[in-house]
Design an enzyme around this catalytic site. Structure first.
Site, mmCIF file in Angstrom:
data_model
loop_
_atom_site.group_PDB
_atom_site.id
_atom_site.type_symbol
_atom_site.label_atom_id
_atom_site.label_comp_id
_atom_site.label_asym_id
_atom_site.label_seq_id
_atom_site.Cartn_x
_atom_site.Cartn_y
_atom_site.Cartn_z
ATOM 1 C CG HIS A 33 12.427 -35.557 -66.055
ATOM 2 N ND1 HIS A 33 13.762 -35.216 -66.186
ATOM 3 C CD2 HIS A 33 12.398 -36.909 -65.939
ATOM 4 C CE1 HIS A 33 14.494 -36.314 -66.163
ATOM 5 N NE2 HIS A 33 13.700 -37.356 -66.006
ATOM 6 C CB CYS A 34 13.052 -29.987 -63.706
ATOM 7 S SG CYS A 34 13.098 -29.728 -65.480
#
Length: 369
Positions: A355-356
């Site tokens: 997600h980052c």
């Protein structure tokens, strides 16, 4: 196309939930040798696998420095757009623009301040000026007008929204001394409400144990749908993560969202503690001004750090027996999406996860019913 005056809340723009339709995904190619071992080569393979997986469901654009353009273009399939863009590191979720939409099918961006997760107080690298320019560049690339809030430090991984008026964050991150020390909690919350067009902010106390970004919310919590959430969990009471997760659970269980709904909370069990090996530590160059990682250090390994794509969930694998459990739970939570696991240890070694390293571009035709 340019910088806007006024506020999103006044102009009728909101940040949609990540599970709403996308028209694409952005990533940045990793390379800095003081964060990624062996000059970034192993991490580049992980990034490639994530990009290819997402590209099966929505278009992917990979930004890459001039030094790595030829290499990235050679490594990535032609279905992935590769664009040269200077950067300091490869975490576009944190310093890419926040994308907003309205009910007229229009989109705008927000350009927040970025200081490498804490600036000169406890930031992870210096300088960060190239990263701090990326949001504006992406807005220019997409021909989007944008709001500028450069005096307010905010990373994309530090907030989650449901698209229906609710935002969740952590006190550990947004109230950290290295972000906005001159603002009160109330003032920070007011800014979030004005720029994301939300009516309610829910504050968790802490993020995932030993998360070096001061506890980003996306490593411990995510919205599955409005009123339905997933929380990183462990049953091991001797693990410091247990008390953190329990505290988060209690907060959520005693809150309602902006629409007055109680939360349906799903526990996504994290893997057993993941530690850096001696070989992995030695593969990272030691440079002054960066945050060192030592052999034996625990990494913030969480299955919650996944990407919600059009028709798919791209989630991290850790070579742990709980990989299978995570897959099964995600299949239950997202019956209409394909669940795709990607081995993500090299991303984790850099300080984050799937997600980052991704930033979704919402479908600007998304209209609230």
């Amino acid at each position: 196309m340019g910088q806007l005056k006024g506020l999103p809340v006044e102009d009728g723009f909101r940040m949609p939930g990540e599970y709403e339709p996308h028209i694409g995904c952005f990533m940045i190619w990793p390379e800095r040798p003081d964060n990624w071992r062996l000059g970034g080569k192993p991490a580049q393979q992980n990034y490639k696998e994530v990009a290819v997986a997402i590209s099966n469901f929505e278009p992917v654009t990979m930004f890459v420095s001039p030094n790595q353009y030829k290499n990235a273009r050679k490594e990535l399939p032609d279905t992935i757009r590769v664009i040269e863009m200077s950067n300091d590191d490869a975490w576009i979720r944190d310093y890419g623009p926040s994308f907003l939409v309205n009910d007229k099918g229009e989109m705008r961006g927000v350009d927040w301040g970025f200081n490498a997760w804490g600036g000169l107080l406890d930031g992870l690298y210096f300088p960060w000026d190239k990263d701090n320019q990326i949001a504006k560049k992406v807005c220019d690339l997409e021909r989007l007008d944008y709001y500028s809030q450069k005096d307010f430090i905010l990373e994309g991984c530090s907030i989650h929204v449901d698209g229906e008026g609710t935002l969740v964050t952590t006190e550990e991150c947004l109230l950290s001394e290295g972000r906005n020390p001159n603002l009160t909690k109330i003032e920070i919350e007011q800014t979030l409400k004005k720029y994301f067009h939300v009516q309610k902010v829910i504050w968790l106390k802490h993020g995932f144990y030993l998360d070096e970004t001061n506890g980003h919310v996306d490593n411990i919590f995510n919205f599955v749908a409005p009123g339905e959430v997933v929380l990183s969990w462990t049953d091991n009471k001797s693990d410091p993560q247990y008390e953190i997760s329990r505290e988060c659970y209690d907060i959520l269980a005693n809150q309602t969202d902006a629409k007055g709904r109680t939360f349906m909370i799903h526990k996504l069990h994290c893997p057993d503690p993941v530690l850096i090996t001696q070989t992995e530590s030695e593969g990272v160059e030691a440079i002054n001004g960066t945050f060192p990682r030592q052999a034996g250090d625990r990494l913030a390994a969480s299955y919650v750090n996944y990407y919600t794509a059009n028709g798919a969930i791209i989630f991290p694998l850790f070579d742990d027996p709980k990989d299978k459990d995570a897959q099964e739970l995600l299949e239950q939570l997202y019956p209409d999406r394909k669940i795709v696991g990607i081995k993500a240890r090299e991303i984790l070694l850099g300080g984050g996860n799937i997600h980052c390293i991704t930033q979704h571009l919402p479908d600007k035709s998304t209209i609230r019913e």
